[in-house]
Write a protein that holds these residues in place. Structure first.
Motif, mmCIF file in Angstrom:
data_model
loop_
_atom_site.group_PDB
_atom_site.id
_atom_site.type_symbol
_atom_site.label_atom_id
_atom_site.label_comp_id
_atom_site.label_asym_id
_atom_site.label_seq_id
_atom_site.Cartn_x
_atom_site.Cartn_y
_atom_site.Cartn_z
ATOM 1 N N LEU A 1 4.739 -4.174 3.327
ATOM 2 C CA LEU A 1 4.865 -3.954 1.883
ATOM 3 C C LEU A 1 3.989 -2.779 1.451
ATOM 4 C CD1 LEU A 1 4.936 -7.613 0.501
ATOM 5 C CD2 LEU A 1 6.822 -5.943 0.553
ATOM 6 N N GLY A 2 4.620 -1.800 0.824
ATOM 7 C CA GLY A 2 3.908 -0.600 0.418
ATOM 8 C C GLY A 2 4.489 0.648 1.048
ATOM 9 N N ALA B 1 6.983 -4.811 -3.798
ATOM 10 C CA ALA B 1 6.003 -5.619 -4.534
ATOM 11 C C ALA B 1 4.642 -5.479 -3.855
ATOM 12 C CB ALA B 1 6.441 -7.084 -4.524
ATOM 13 N N LEU B 2 3.573 -5.759 -4.592
ATOM 14 C CA LEU B 2 2.255 -5.790 -3.965
ATOM 15 C C LEU B 2 2.199 -6.960 -2.983
ATOM 16 C CD1 LEU B 2 -0.340 -5.087 -6.834
ATOM 17 C CD2 LEU B 2 0.812 -3.483 -5.295
ATOM 18 N N PRO B 3 1.552 -6.785 -1.836
ATOM 19 C CA PRO B 3 1.439 -7.913 -0.884
ATOM 20 C C PRO B 3 0.591 -9.050 -1.464
ATOM 21 C CG PRO B 3 0.154 -6.015 -0.143
ATOM 22 C CD PRO B 3 0.985 -5.539 -1.286
ATOM 23 N N THR C 1 -1.436 3.625 -1.273
ATOM 24 C CA THR C 1 -0.341 2.696 -1.543
ATOM 25 C C THR C 1 -0.513 2.118 -2.950
ATOM 26 O OG1 THR C 1 -1.645 0.921 -0.595
ATOM 27 C CG2 THR C 1 -0.119 2.046 0.889
ATOM 28 N N ALA C 2 0.514 1.433 -3.436
ATOM 29 C CA ALA C 2 0.417 0.779 -4.734
ATOM 30 C C ALA C 2 -0.741 -0.223 -4.729
ATOM 31 C CB ALA C 2 1.740 0.079 -5.065
ATOM 32 N N LEU C 3 -0.919 -0.901 -3.616
ATOM 33 C CA LEU C 3 -2.017 -1.860 -3.494
ATOM 34 C C LEU C 3 -3.372 -1.166 -3.656
ATOM 35 C CD1 LEU C 3 -3.055 -4.757 -2.685
ATOM 36 C CD2 LEU C 3 -3.117 -3.895 -0.318
ATOM 37 N N LEU C 4 -3.557 -0.072 -2.941
ATOM 38 C CA LEU C 4 -4.840 0.641 -3.020
ATOM 39 C C LEU C 4 -5.043 1.234 -4.412
ATOM 40 C CD1 LEU C 4 -5.129 2.386 0.496
ATOM 41 C CD2 LEU C 4 -5.972 0.138 -0.244
#
Lengths: 293, 293
Positions: A216-217, A223-225, A247-250
Motif C-alpha cells: 500500500l502506497g 489507502a493508508l496501511p 508515500t502518502a503514509l510518510l
C-alpha cells in the motif's frame, strides 16, 4: 567494416564494459525496469576494479524456474538477487539455506559456493533493521508494529524479532498470514510477538515504531496501511516503499510532526550485507563509496 | 556505508556499465577465456549508445541445453553467439533456421524474433568468404581445397560452394565427414564438388586457394594440415585458426612466398553479418569503427 590494425587493442580491452573473464550477477524481477541494483552494483564493481557486472534479468513467473536453472549452469555466474515476485520460488533453487532464510521462507540472494552448490539467504530484514539503527531509531524495549506479512514483511518481522525490542505486533489483511509469521518468529524471539487485527487501532498510543511492509502506497490511490493520528509524538513511521520517496503514509506522519524513515534505507543497508554474502565486501571501499542506491 | 545524497545519481546512471534496461547478448563457449566477442561487441555497443552488452557464458557441454533454455527465458536477452563446442547442440534450440543453417547443420547465432520465437543462423562461412574477397583473393573460377569438414568447415564449405568458384575439393581425416559435407552442399552449387583423399597431394599443383578449416595448428606440435610445397606460386593459403596469428601452416606458406590469409579475417567479417542478423547494424557506424576483433 570492422577490420583494423592491432594498435588500439589494449586500450579497447581496458575500456570495454565486459570481456571474456567478466563474472556475472543477475537481479531477477518482473517488472524489472525500476530496479536500481544493476546501476549501483555495476558502478561499484567498475570503480573498484572488480571484473563483474550486475545485470537485469526480466523473467516472468511462468519462466523463472527454467531461467534460474539455466543461469546456474553458466559457470561464470557467481550470484543472483531476487526481487518481486520471485523470492518464494527462488528458494527451492538453493541447495543450502541460511538459518534466517529457512525461518523467513524466501530468499533474495543466491550465491555459488566453492564446492559448486548454491546457498540462499534473505537480507531484506537485516538491511531494514540496520537502516533503522543508522537513522537513530531506538529499538531497545520498543513496541513495534508492522503492517504487511508478505515477502518483505516476513524478512523484516524475523529481523525485528531477533532484536532487543519488547513487543512486535504484526498485521495483515489475510490474518492467517500474520499468524503464520508470528508462529515462525516467536521461537527465535525474546520479545512478545502478537497478531493485531486490522480494525483495531486502539493501542497505537503505545507504539514506538510503526512500519508499513505492505504494498500500500505504491499507487497514489492506495489507502493508508494504518492511521497515524493515534501514534504518540515520539513515534517513528517507516515505509518499505522506495518509489515514491514520500508515500502518502510518510506525508501523513510528517504532517503530524512524526519522524519518518524512507524505504530506500532498507536497500542501502541491505547492500553491504549482500556484498559480504557475495564475497565482494573486501573489494568495495564502503567508506569511499557514495553510491546512490 | 553506501548511503549518500541524491546529488550524483544521474552522473552515475550515465557512467554505469549496466542498468535496468540493458539488453543482453551472450557468447556460449567452453573454454571461454580466449573469446574476443565480449570486448569487441560491448565496446561497439557502448561507443554507439546501444544499451546492450555481449557477455561471456562459460558453459560445459553437459549443461548447455539447460543453460540455453534458461537464458531464452530471460526477456531482455536478444541474442546468443555459439562457439566451440556448442554449435551443433545449439541448433535444436532454434524454432526457425535460415536456409544456410539447415544445410550447414549447426548454428553460431540465435536471435529472438518479434513474435518471441528464436531463429538460428550460421555466418562463419559467410564471414570467411567476405574476408577472402576483402583481402583481394580471387574466387571466380578458382579451384579451392579445404581441409577439415567439422563445424566451421561445414559452414565455410557451404559458403564457398555457393560462390562462383569452379571446383571445391574437401578433405577430412574422417572421410565420411567429407563425403557428408560434399553431398550436403553439392545441390546448392554450380561448382564441381569432390572429396579428396588425405594421402593424395598430387593435384595441389592446380589449386588456387588452399584452406585449413581443421583444428591443426592450435597446438605448436600439430602436424601441418597439408603440404604447401606443391602449391603453385600464385596460390593463397588461408587458415581459420586465430591464435596463433601465424600458424605453422601460414609460416610454411609464407616461407615459400605464397600469399597468406589470417584466421582473424573470418571473425572480423562475420561480425557485421551477425550484427545485421541481430538488428544492430544500423546502430553501429562501421565506417567509423576500427575495433580490433
Amino acid at each position: 567494416m570492422s577490420v583494423s590494425s592491432d594498435a588500439n587493442a589494449e586500450r579497447l580491452r581496458l575500456d570495454a564494459p565486459a570481456d571474456a573473464l567478466t563474472r556475472l550477477y543477475f537481479i531477477f524481477g518482473s517488472p524489472i525496469a525500476h530496479v536500481r541494483a544493476p546501476v549501483v552494483w555495476s558502478t561499484l564493481m567498475k570503480r573498484y576494479g572488480v571484473n563483474a557486472l550486475m545485470l537485469p534479468a526480466d523473467v516472468h513467473s511462468d519462466h523463472v524456474d527454467v531461467a534460474i536453472a539455466g543461469v546456474k549452469d553458466v559457470a561464470n555466474v557467481d550470484g543472483m538477487i531476487f526481487t518481486m515476485p520471485h523470492k518464494f520460488t527462488a528458494m527451492k533453487h538453493a541447495d543450502v539455506l541460511t538459518a534466517r532464510a529457512q525461518r523467513i521462507g524466501s530468499i533474495n540472494l543466491l550465491r555459488r559456493r566453492a564446492d559448486g552448490s548454491w546457498e540462499g539467504d534473505n537480507v531484506d530484514g537485516t538491511g531494514f533493521v540496520d537502516g533503522l539503527r543508522a537513522d537513530g531509531v531506538r529499538l531497545k524495549d520498543a513496541h513495534v508494529t508492522m503492517h504487511g506479512c508478505g515477502g518483505v514483511g516476513r524478512s523484516i518481522g524475523w529481523s525485528l524479532a531477533t532484536q532487543d525490542i519488547a513487543r512486535l505486533t504484526v498485521f495483515d489483511l489475510d490474518e492467517t498470514r500474520a499468524q503464520a509469521l508470528a508462529d515462525a518468529i516467536r521461537q527465535d524471539s525474546k520479545a512478545l510477538i502478537e497478531v493485531g487485527t486490522m480494525a483495531d487501532g486502539s493501542d497505537m498510543r503505545e507504539v514506538d515504531v510503526a512500519i508499513n511492509a505492505s504494498p500500500l502506497g505504491l499507487d497514489a490511490d492506495d489507502a493508508l496501511p494504518f492511521a497515524v493520528d493515534r501514534l504518540p509524538p515520539h513515534a517513528v513511521v517507516a515505509d518499505v516503499i522506495m518509489d515514491p520517496h514520500m508515500t502518502a503514509l510518510l506525508n501523513a506522519a510528517s504532517a503530524r510532526g512524526l519522524k519518518v524513515h524512507h524505504g530506500r534505507n532498507m536497500m542501502n543497508h541491505a547492500m553491504p550485507v549482500a556484498a559480504s554474502f557475495f564475497g565482494l565486501d573486501d573489494a568495495f571501499d564502503w567508506n569511499g563509496a557514495s553510491v546512490q542506491a
